[in-house]
Design a protein around this motif. Structure first.
Motif, mmCIF file in Angstrom:
data_model
loop_
_atom_site.group_PDB
_atom_site.id
_atom_site.type_symbol
_atom_site.label_atom_id
_atom_site.label_comp_id
_atom_site.label_asym_id
_atom_site.label_seq_id
_atom_site.Cartn_x
_atom_site.Cartn_y
_atom_site.Cartn_z
ATOM 1 N N UNK A 1 63.076 67.423 32.949
ATOM 2 C CA UNK A 1 63.649 66.752 34.124
ATOM 3 C C UNK A 1 64.852 65.882 33.778
ATOM 4 N N UNK A 2 65.039 65.593 32.498
ATOM 5 C CA UNK A 2 66.211 64.834 32.056
ATOM 6 C C UNK A 2 67.331 65.760 31.573
ATOM 7 N N UNK A 3 67.127 67.048 31.744
ATOM 8 C CA UNK A 3 68.137 67.997 31.290
ATOM 9 C C UNK A 3 68.166 68.184 29.795
ATOM 10 N N UNK A 4 67.087 67.815 29.132
ATOM 11 C CA UNK A 4 67.051 67.920 27.674
ATOM 12 C C UNK A 4 66.127 69.017 27.188
ATOM 13 N N UNK A 5 66.464 69.593 26.053
ATOM 14 C CA UNK A 5 65.580 70.571 25.410
ATOM 15 C C UNK A 5 64.379 69.855 24.802
ATOM 16 N N UNK A 6 63.384 70.631 24.386
ATOM 17 C CA UNK A 6 62.213 70.038 23.732
ATOM 18 C C UNK A 6 62.598 69.325 22.446
ATOM 19 N N UNK A 7 63.700 69.741 21.820
ATOM 20 C CA UNK A 7 64.123 69.143 20.547
ATOM 21 C C UNK A 7 64.551 67.691 20.721
ATOM 22 N N UNK A 8 65.094 67.341 21.874
ATOM 23 C CA UNK A 8 65.623 65.979 22.052
ATOM 24 C C UNK A 8 64.507 64.939 22.045
ATOM 25 N N UNK A 9 63.451 65.047 22.882
ATOM 26 C CA UNK A 9 62.372 64.063 22.787
ATOM 27 C C UNK A 9 61.598 64.156 21.476
ATOM 28 N N UNK A 10 61.484 65.349 20.911
ATOM 29 C CA UNK A 10 60.807 65.458 19.612
ATOM 30 C C UNK A 10 61.553 64.662 18.550
ATOM 31 N N UNK A 11 62.879 64.707 18.592
ATOM 32 C CA UNK A 11 63.693 63.927 17.649
ATOM 33 C C UNK A 11 63.572 62.441 17.934
ATOM 34 N N UNK A 12 63.593 62.082 19.202
ATOM 35 C CA UNK A 12 63.430 60.664 19.576
ATOM 36 C C UNK A 12 62.128 60.088 19.028
ATOM 37 N N UNK A 13 61.045 60.854 19.128
ATOM 38 C CA UNK A 13 59.728 60.366 18.700
ATOM 39 C C UNK A 13 59.502 60.484 17.195
ATOM 40 N N UNK A 14 60.405 61.118 16.497
ATOM 41 C CA UNK A 14 60.255 61.251 15.047
ATOM 42 C C UNK A 14 59.196 62.248 14.633
ATOM 43 N N UNK A 15 58.987 63.278 15.439
ATOM 44 C CA UNK A 15 58.008 64.319 15.097
ATOM 45 C C UNK A 15 58.671 65.314 14.132
ATOM 46 N N UNK A 16 58.575 65.005 12.858
ATOM 47 C CA UNK A 16 59.326 65.768 11.846
ATOM 48 C C UNK A 16 58.933 67.240 11.850
ATOM 49 N N UNK A 17 57.642 67.535 11.791
ATOM 50 C CA UNK A 17 57.213 68.942 11.739
ATOM 51 C C UNK A 17 57.603 69.662 13.021
ATOM 52 N N UNK A 18 57.480 68.974 14.148
ATOM 53 C CA UNK A 18 57.864 69.580 15.426
ATOM 54 C C UNK A 18 59.347 69.926 15.437
ATOM 55 N N UNK A 19 60.165 69.015 14.928
ATOM 56 C CA UNK A 19 61.605 69.270 14.848
ATOM 57 C C UNK A 19 61.862 70.510 13.993
ATOM 58 N N UNK A 20 61.157 70.640 12.886
ATOM 59 C CA UNK A 20 61.309 71.828 12.032
ATOM 60 C C UNK A 20 60.951 73.105 12.790
ATOM 61 N N UNK A 21 59.839 73.056 13.538
ATOM 62 C CA UNK A 21 59.395 74.229 14.291
ATOM 63 C C UNK A 21 60.430 74.621 15.336
ATOM 64 N N UNK A 22 60.944 73.630 16.052
ATOM 65 C CA UNK A 22 61.883 73.905 17.136
ATOM 66 C C UNK A 22 63.229 74.405 16.607
ATOM 67 N N UNK A 23 63.676 73.825 15.521
ATOM 68 C CA UNK A 23 64.932 74.314 14.917
ATOM 69 C C UNK A 23 64.760 75.766 14.471
ATOM 70 N N UNK A 24 63.639 76.061 13.815
ATOM 71 C CA UNK A 24 63.378 77.427 13.355
ATOM 72 C C UNK A 24 63.274 78.405 14.523
ATOM 73 N N UNK A 25 62.814 77.904 15.675
ATOM 74 C CA UNK A 25 62.672 78.758 16.854
ATOM 75 C C UNK A 25 64.007 79.019 17.542
#
Length: 229
Positions: free
Chosen positions: A133-157
């Motif tokens: 709803x903020x026009x952001x991809x899943x990577x943006x809030x994952x980066x904000x929250x510092x979810x390192x493994x999640x960021x890796x998964x999303x980048x790889x995807x």
């Protein structure tokens, strides 16, 4: 009379000699056939391979049933219930379906770092370019929250690393502006830089990621950005 007896005796002697000379007939040898020559059993005929039928596809759902299933899937994702999510996907749940606040099972799992659920949604065809709803991809809030493994998964995807949301922030800007600059944020910025994120994209105030990290006193992040510039 004497001549008669002599003749009978000579005839009897001849018969006796004839019987002794002929003897009993010898038995004939019988050739054995291949069937009787070997006692080994015949090999059983080969059986055709058994074909296992493919599982039947799930039955087609009505629009109402699909909506209900999708609501259950989003609720299960928000509860981080991976087994239930897997079952609902198996029944035909749509990982890209949205609720009233524009969350999908995929977007919510990515934002909150629910990695097992996230992997299930990606395997089921999640749209990695979809936005919240903020026009952001899943990577943006994952980066904000510092979810390192999640960021890796999303980048790889294949989630775009330089996407700008409705607030004018990239994943890197949110990783700096909306957290404490600690070790997890440092690692997130490093992952983003390695994936090709541009630290020179400016926020609505015209500041780069480097300028924001310096302004907020995040010296390690600032040094990392300088080293990659």
């Amino acid at each position: 009379m004497r001549r008669f007896r002599t003749a009978v005796m000579l005839a009897a002697a001849g018969l006796l000699l004839s019987a002794c000379g002929s003897g009993a007939p010898e038995p004939q040898a019988v050739e054995s056939s291949p069937a009787t020559a070997s006692n080994s059993p015949r090999p059983a005929p080969e059986q055709p391979p058994v074909e296992v039928p493919a599982p039947a596809p799930p039955p087609a759902l009505s629009a109402t049933e699909q909506e209900q299933l999708d609501r259950e899937l989003i609720a299960a994702a928000k509860a981080n219930n991976a087994p239930l999510v897997a079952g609902l996907i198996g029944r035909g749940g749509n990982v890209n379906a949205r609720d009233a606040i524009q969350d999908s099972a995929y977007l919510f799992a990515g934002a909150e770092g629910f990695n097992e659920v996230l992997r299930l949604t990606l395997a089921a065809g999640a749209d990695v370019a979809s936005t919240n709803r903020y026009g952001g991809t899943a990577l943006i809030p994952a980066s904000e929250h510092g979810h390192v493994e999640t960021v890796q998964i999303l980048i790889a995807a294949g989630v775009p690393v330089n996407h700008v949301n409705n607030l004018g922030w990239t994943a890197m800007q949110e990783a700096i502006l909306l957290n404490n600059g600690g070790p997890r944020q440092l690692e997130v910025v490093r992952l983003l830089l390695e994936a090709g994120a541009d630290p020179d994209i400016r926020d609505p105030e015209g500041r780069t990621a480097l300028q924001n990290s310096e302004r907020l006193g995040f010296a390690e992040i600032a040094a990392l950005i300088r080293s990659r510039s």
